[in-house]
Enzyme design. Structure first.
Site, PDB file in Angstrom:
ATOM      1  N   TYR A   1       0.828  -1.212   0.000  1.00  0.00           N
ATOM      2  CA  TYR A   1       0.000   0.000   0.000  1.00  0.00           C
ATOM      3  C   TYR A   1       0.869   1.271   0.000  1.00  0.00           C
ATOM      4  CZ  TYR A   1      -3.672  -3.246   1.575  1.00  0.00           C
ATOM      5  OH  TYR A   1      -4.545  -4.298   1.706  1.00  0.00           O
TER       6      TYR A   1
ATOM      7  N   HIS B   1       0.361 -11.758   1.777  1.00  0.00           N
ATOM      8  CA  HIS B   1      -0.691 -10.966   1.128  1.00  0.00           C
ATOM      9  C   HIS B   1      -1.399 -11.746   0.014  1.00  0.00           C
ATOM     10  CE1 HIS B   1      -1.632  -6.444   0.249  1.00  0.00           C
ATOM     11  NE2 HIS B   1      -2.686  -7.190  -0.009  1.00  0.00           N
TER      12      HIS B   1
HETATM   13  N1  LIG Z   1      -5.755  -8.360   1.447  1.00  0.00           N
HETATM   14  C1  LIG Z   1      -6.055  -7.832   0.282  1.00  0.00           C
HETATM   15  O1  LIG Z   1      -5.648  -8.343  -0.783  1.00  0.00           O
HETATM   16  C2  LIG Z   1      -6.906  -6.604   0.222  1.00  0.00           C
HETATM   17  C3  LIG Z   1      -7.485  -6.214  -0.999  1.00  0.00           C
HETATM   18  C4  LIG Z   1      -8.286  -5.074  -1.029  1.00  0.00           C
HETATM   19  C5  LIG Z   1      -8.505  -4.354   0.149  1.00  0.00           C
HETATM   20  N2  LIG Z   1      -7.915  -4.747   1.327  1.00  0.00           N
HETATM   21  C6  LIG Z   1      -8.110  -3.961   2.577  1.00  0.00           C
HETATM   22  O2  LIG Z   1      -9.499  -3.744   2.777  1.00  0.00           O
HETATM   23  C7  LIG Z   1      -9.750  -2.357   2.935  1.00  0.00           C
HETATM   24  C8  LIG Z   1     -11.144  -1.991   2.468  1.00  0.00           C
HETATM   25  O3  LIG Z   1     -11.389  -2.416   1.149  1.00  0.00           O
HETATM   26  P1  LIG Z   1     -11.659  -1.426  -0.089  1.00  0.00           P
HETATM   27  O4  LIG Z   1     -11.026  -0.140   0.159  1.00  0.00           O
HETATM   28  O5  LIG Z   1     -11.285  -2.212  -1.287  1.00  0.00           O
HETATM   29  O6  LIG Z   1     -13.247  -1.266  -0.154  1.00  0.00           O
HETATM   30  P2  LIG Z   1     -14.448  -0.895   0.854  1.00  0.00           P
HETATM   31  O7  LIG Z   1     -13.974  -0.726   2.233  1.00  0.00           O
HETATM   32  O8  LIG Z   1     -15.536  -1.876   0.559  1.00  0.00           O
HETATM   33  O9  LIG Z   1     -14.943   0.510   0.245  1.00  0.00           O
HETATM   34  C9  LIG Z   1     -14.233   1.695   0.425  1.00  0.00           C
HETATM   35  C10 LIG Z   1     -15.055   2.835  -0.186  1.00  0.00           C
HETATM   36  O10 LIG Z   1     -16.279   2.982   0.546  1.00  0.00           O
HETATM   37  C11 LIG Z   1     -16.417   4.334   0.971  1.00  0.00           C
HETATM   38  N3  LIG Z   1     -17.076   4.332   2.292  1.00  0.00           N
HETATM   39  C12 LIG Z   1     -16.538   3.950   3.474  1.00  0.00           C
HETATM   40  N4  LIG Z   1     -17.435   4.074   4.451  1.00  0.00           N
HETATM   41  C13 LIG Z   1     -18.586   4.534   3.884  1.00  0.00           C
HETATM   42  C14 LIG Z   1     -19.861   4.864   4.398  1.00  0.00           C
HETATM   43  N5  LIG Z   1     -20.140   4.737   5.691  1.00  0.00           N
HETATM   44  N6  LIG Z   1     -20.799   5.301   3.530  1.00  0.00           N
HETATM   45  C15 LIG Z   1     -20.523   5.442   2.209  1.00  0.00           C
HETATM   46  N7  LIG Z   1     -19.316   5.138   1.667  1.00  0.00           N
HETATM   47  C16 LIG Z   1     -18.357   4.696   2.499  1.00  0.00           C
HETATM   48  C17 LIG Z   1     -15.029   4.902   1.037  1.00  0.00           C
HETATM   49  O11 LIG Z   1     -15.090   6.298   0.851  1.00  0.00           O
HETATM   50  P3  LIG Z   1     -14.271   7.392   1.704  1.00  0.00           P
HETATM   51  O12 LIG Z   1     -12.839   6.993   1.718  1.00  0.00           O
HETATM   52  O13 LIG Z   1     -14.544   8.642   0.940  1.00  0.00           O
HETATM   53  O14 LIG Z   1     -14.811   7.463   3.087  1.00  0.00           O
HETATM   54  C18 LIG Z   1     -14.344   4.176  -0.112  1.00  0.00           C
HETATM   55  O15 LIG Z   1     -14.596   4.825  -1.336  1.00  0.00           O
HETATM   56  C19 LIG Z   1      -8.614  -1.690   2.139  1.00  0.00           C
HETATM   57  O16 LIG Z   1      -8.438  -0.342   2.502  1.00  0.00           O
HETATM   58  C20 LIG Z   1      -7.448  -2.574   2.527  1.00  0.00           C
HETATM   59  O17 LIG Z   1      -6.955  -2.210   3.813  1.00  0.00           O
HETATM   60  C21 LIG Z   1      -7.145  -5.864   1.375  1.00  0.00           C
END
Ligand SMILES: NC(=O)c1ccc[n+]([C@@H]2O[C@H](COP(=O)([O-])OP(=O)(O)OC[C@H]3O[C@@H](n4cnc5c(N)ncnc54)[C@H](OP(=O)(O)O)[C@@H]3O)[C@@H](O)[C@H]2O)c1
EC number: 1.1.1.346
Length: 274
Positions: free
Chosen positions: A48, A106
């Site tokens: 990241y 990962h």
């Molecule tokens: N292990 C892996 O391979 C892997 C892969 C992908 C992700 N991850 C981890 O999982 C985390 C989360 O996944 P993601 O970022 O892919 O997707 P997510 O958490 O499903 O979605 C994030 C999006 O949702 C918005 N959001 C958050 N809270 C909200 C709410 N209460 N109402 C409306 N919109 C909201 C955020 O906007 P704002 O930022 O504007 O608030 C952002 O645009 C990542 O940050 C990472 O740490 C891990």
């Protein structure tokens, strides 16, 4: 806050802050704000490019390090023993800490020596550099191999999981083997909250659709969530999801949504059905 614990050293708040794709000052201020609002679980990874920014927030926060659960991950091209050790050392330096609370591989490697990688992962735990260890994006067959053939004391698996993607076989296995399952992309990047079924349930309880999507996951035994949110409003809403009172009918309606919409599947992803 509701916590997940395992016999192999995990003690993790069920809601964490996802930090991808935030970097630099945006990431530092989002993590600092989250800690001030009550988050005690932060999810990062070398890939990241934000561990230094997370470390900066930890240094600036009043919250003592021992109250914060910190997860990081090693990328799939650094899974040989020396490279994995160096990756964790680099992470610890960037984060400004002498241990992480959970250290994940990962993604599965390519043409790799699985046994040697897992041996190194376990050694890093035994040395105290990681309180608990886990794997991310491992399909069930590979996870079984790690647990049953290699006997690794894993505490967690992190995979994509949300109202539009099922993970029942992995979840059943995780429960049988005392692993927490951390749901990444738990909001399906906004797609879950667009579902009419979820919107109707949210209206019924006077809460947000995103909160319903998170609580559906949190109500499942052994499941943690790491929504990424940068604004104060979204961070607060996600923390408050724990208080949303879903009933059995709500849960059944969400369970009945199609469960085949995977958001994250890069070209180096494994065969998810293997
Ligand atoms: N292990 C892996 O391979 C892997 C892969 C992908 C992700 N991850 C981890 O999982 C985390 C989360 O996944 P993601 O970022 O892919 O997707 P997510 O958490 O499903 O979605 C994030 C999006 O949702 C918005 N959001 C958050 N809270 C909200 C709410 N209460 N109402 C409306 N919109 C909201 C955020 O906007 P704002 O930022 O504007 O608030 C952002 O645009 C990542 O940050 C990472 O740490 C891990």
């Amino acid at each position: 806050m509701h916590r997940l614990t395992t016999r192999h050293g995990l003690d993790m708040p069920a809601i964490g802050l996802g930090t991808w794709p935030m970097t630099g000052e945006q990431c530092t201020s989002a993590v600092r704000q989250a800690l001030a609002l009550g988050y005690r679980h932060i999810d990062t990874a070398t890939a990241y490019n934000n561990e230094d920014a997370v470390g900066q927030a930890l240094r600036e926060s009043d919250v003592p390090r021992e109250q914060i659960h910190l997860t990081t991950k090693v990328w799939w091209d650094r899974l040989a023993p020396t490279a994995m050790r160096q990756s964790l050392e680099d992470s610890l330096r960037a984060l400004g800490t002498d241990h992480v609370d959970l250290f994940h591989i990962h993604w599965p490697g390519q043409d790799w020596d699985l046994a040697r990688s897992i041996e190194t992962l376990v050694a890093l735990r035994d040395e105290g550099k990681a309180r608990a260890i886990g794997v991310a994006n491992f399909p069930l067959g590979l996870l079984r191999q790690v647990i049953e053939e290699l006997g690794a004391p894993l505490s967690a698996i992190q995979v994509e999981y949300h109202a539009l993607l099922g993970q029942q076989p992995l979840l059943d296995y995780a429960r049988q083997h005392d692993l927490a399952l951390t749901a990444y992309t738990p909001l399906a990047r906004g797609r879950a909250a667009e579902q009419q079924v979820i919107r109707d349930i949210a209206a019924k309880h006077g809460v947000l659709p995103s909160q319903v999507a998170l609580k559906w996951l949190l109500d499942q035994d052994g499941v943690a969530v790491i929504p990424k949110a940068s604004s104060r409003e979204n961070q607060l809403a996600n923390l408050a999801a724990l208080d949303v009172p879903l009933d059995a009918q709500d849960r059944a309606l969400i369970a009945g949504l199609p469960k085949d919409q995977r958001v994250v599947s890069p070209e180096f992803a494994p065969d998810w059905n293997s």
